[in-house]
Design an enzyme around this catalytic site. Sequence first.
Site, PDB file in Angstrom:
ATOM      1  N   PHE A   1       6.999   0.044   1.864  1.00  0.00           N
ATOM      2  CA  PHE A   1       7.136   0.032   0.674  1.00  0.00           C
ATOM      3  C   PHE A   1       6.398   1.040   0.135  1.00  0.00           C
ATOM      4  O   PHE A   1       5.545   1.615   0.774  1.00  0.00           O
ATOM      5  CB  PHE A   1       6.704  -1.013   0.538  1.00  0.00           C
ATOM      6  CG  PHE A   1       6.620  -1.157  -1.406  1.00  0.00           C
ATOM      7  CD1 PHE A   1       7.745  -0.874  -2.454  1.00  0.00           C
ATOM      8  CD2 PHE A   1       5.549  -1.126  -2.463  1.00  0.00           C
ATOM      9  CE1 PHE A   1       7.801  -0.684  -3.726  1.00  0.00           C
ATOM     10  CE2 PHE A   1       5.473  -1.131  -3.240  1.00  0.00           C
ATOM     11  CZ  PHE A   1       6.399  -0.960  -4.424  1.00  0.00           C
ATOM     12  N   GLN A   2       6.945   2.481  -0.448  1.00  0.00           N
ATOM     13  CA  GLN A   2       6.141   3.803  -1.254  1.00  0.00           C
ATOM     14  C   GLN A   2       5.714   5.038   0.117  1.00  0.00           C
ATOM     15  O   GLN A   2       5.198   5.182   0.378  1.00  0.00           O
ATOM     16  CB  GLN A   2       5.256   3.402  -2.204  1.00  0.00           C
ATOM     17  CG  GLN A   2       5.856   2.334  -3.148  1.00  0.00           C
ATOM     18  CD  GLN A   2       4.796   2.283  -4.487  1.00  0.00           C
ATOM     19  OE1 GLN A   2       2.966   1.971  -4.121  1.00  0.00           O
ATOM     20  NE2 GLN A   2       4.992   2.407  -5.389  1.00  0.00           N
TER      21      GLN A   2
ATOM     22  N   LYS B   1      -4.411   3.806   4.173  1.00  0.00           N
ATOM     23  CA  LYS B   1      -4.925   2.704   2.989  1.00  0.00           C
ATOM     24  C   LYS B   1      -6.237   2.497   4.220  1.00  0.00           C
ATOM     25  O   LYS B   1      -6.696   1.706   3.895  1.00  0.00           O
ATOM     26  CB  LYS B   1      -4.252   1.730   2.189  1.00  0.00           C
ATOM     27  CG  LYS B   1      -4.815   0.368   1.472  1.00  0.00           C
ATOM     28  CD  LYS B   1      -3.744  -0.320   0.825  1.00  0.00           C
ATOM     29  CE  LYS B   1      -4.521  -1.047  -0.141  1.00  0.00           C
ATOM     30  NZ  LYS B   1      -3.173  -1.269  -1.167  1.00  0.00           N
TER      31      LYS B   1
END
Length: 606
Positions: free
Chosen positions: A137-138, A187
């Site tokens: 996702f993204q 992240k």
Amino acid sequence: MVKLGTATKKEAKKTEQDNAPDVDAMTKTGAEIVIQSLIDQGVDTIFGYPGGAVLPIYDELFKQNDIKHVLVRHEQAAAHAAEGYARSTGKVGCFIVTSGPGATNAVTGLTDAMLDSIPVVCISGQVPTFLIGNDAFQEADTTGITRPCTKHNYLADDPEKLADIMHEAFHVARTGRPGPVVIDIPKDVQFASGTYKTPEAKRYRVYQPQVDPDQAAIAQAVELLATAKKPIFYVGGGVINAGADAAALLTEFVRMTGYPITNTLMGLGAYPASDKQFLGMLGMHGTVEANHAMHQCDVMVCIGARFDDRVTGRVDAFSPNSTKIHIDIDPSSINKNVRVDLPIVADAKRAIEEMMKRWKAKKCKPDSKALDAWWAQIEGWRAKKCLSYENSDSVIKPQYALERLRDLTKDIDDVYITTEVGQHQMWAAQFLPFEKPNRWMTSGGLGTMGYGFPAAIGVQMAHPDALVVDVAGEASIQMNIQELATAIQYDLPVKIFILNNQWMGMVRQWQELLHGERYSHSYSEALPDFVKLAESYGGIGLRATTPAELDDVIKKMITTDKVTIVDVLVDPKENCFPMIPSGAAHNEMILSASADAIDDKGKKLV
């Protein structure tokens, strides 16, 4: 009590030092390393938009008070705001975007900074390292996407290397020919622990551009200048990037020689516009005197410019009889578009310093008889008054609107101008004089509609007490109109001065002159009420519909304390002249009817 001997004391002292925290090596999370690096690099303002992949960094931003964060409404605006901040301060501009669409939305701003040599650092979030390549996702290949439009980029997948990458990114962005740098941080790296190092602990062995000029080349350049009959200085944004001292030295040197000088669009402000030796802007919408002088000169000194197509016109006919000297810190820019006779790879400031030293040491003097004849020829071109236009008492001419803006702001100490892209941009370059560097922010190489307003926000953040005006068109301003909310949130009294002709003006002009007046989709069938639009965001809206209203509206604009839109309804049929048609040479210019009606001696023809 046992008394310590000398050796024991030394051992105790060593143990104490070993246990003391090392200021150059501290364990921090990746997010903490990012923030500490920004602080240590002197960053006081950062623009951005949060998202899942950068939440750890935003959490650390929340915990500190050293850096102001400006929440934009679109990532493209974050990039342009960082550009405006950088261009007006000479410092590196910074912005943060999240992964995927956040990073891809920033690509236009990164490309803009790349082409215009603006130092910015973009911190982008990325999906965790174990998800990279899984179409998470993204997720987007940010380093792959931005490789062609950045000076350098990094995928920071190791927290132990993150501090070095952060500091090196700033070094790369500001050193040599400035430009954008991207740091893509997964992240999980933001959560992981790593060793922090201060900037002083980083050694930059990999990127050390040449800054000092070759002395033999300097000697040859000065000799060519001293013996020139029809010399000209051609100066670009590289002189501004070299710092305020570079512009001051350039001014001193040019005045010392008595030679004419012209600036590119990006170089405006590098030399005082009011000086008698300044010929105005060069290029497609430059002045007759600048373009004809370039065409007929015998020695050209190009400093910090790259011979782009908007300056050269037809390359094989560009300054055909001149000996060309090119000074640039970027060796890849030399001989890229135009072959030159004397290349000098160096920092603009240092090259100018060395030329001045040699000029003085050799007691050089120009050929006064030849120079007088050259200036007489230039004054003949000046007499064409190529920027003249037919004014009106009933409709506002765009040139007149900018002349009134110029005259009503000339006594204000700190004025910064940004622009969008189109006719209004070229008129601003022609009619707004710049006496100092770093006061003019525009999109040159990429020609980015939507640049001016977010750039003005960046300028206003850097100079809160200054008058910051974005000269806009009604089409361009709508590209990033949502940033009105940013200006309101941060109490930024940016002024948006719209020259509203209801058309994509430059597109319409080309369609009129080059495409048989077939106006294909260049007219705005629907436009907002800009006054009400400004008020709906909490700003101020003003409008001028006739020349008689203009001065009062501009005076009100200057004194407003909120973001203000001034909707100036201008003549929709006015074209921007002079103009070199695409593919034409410098001496093949289209002039306005008003300019054509003046002879070489400046006398009006009946």
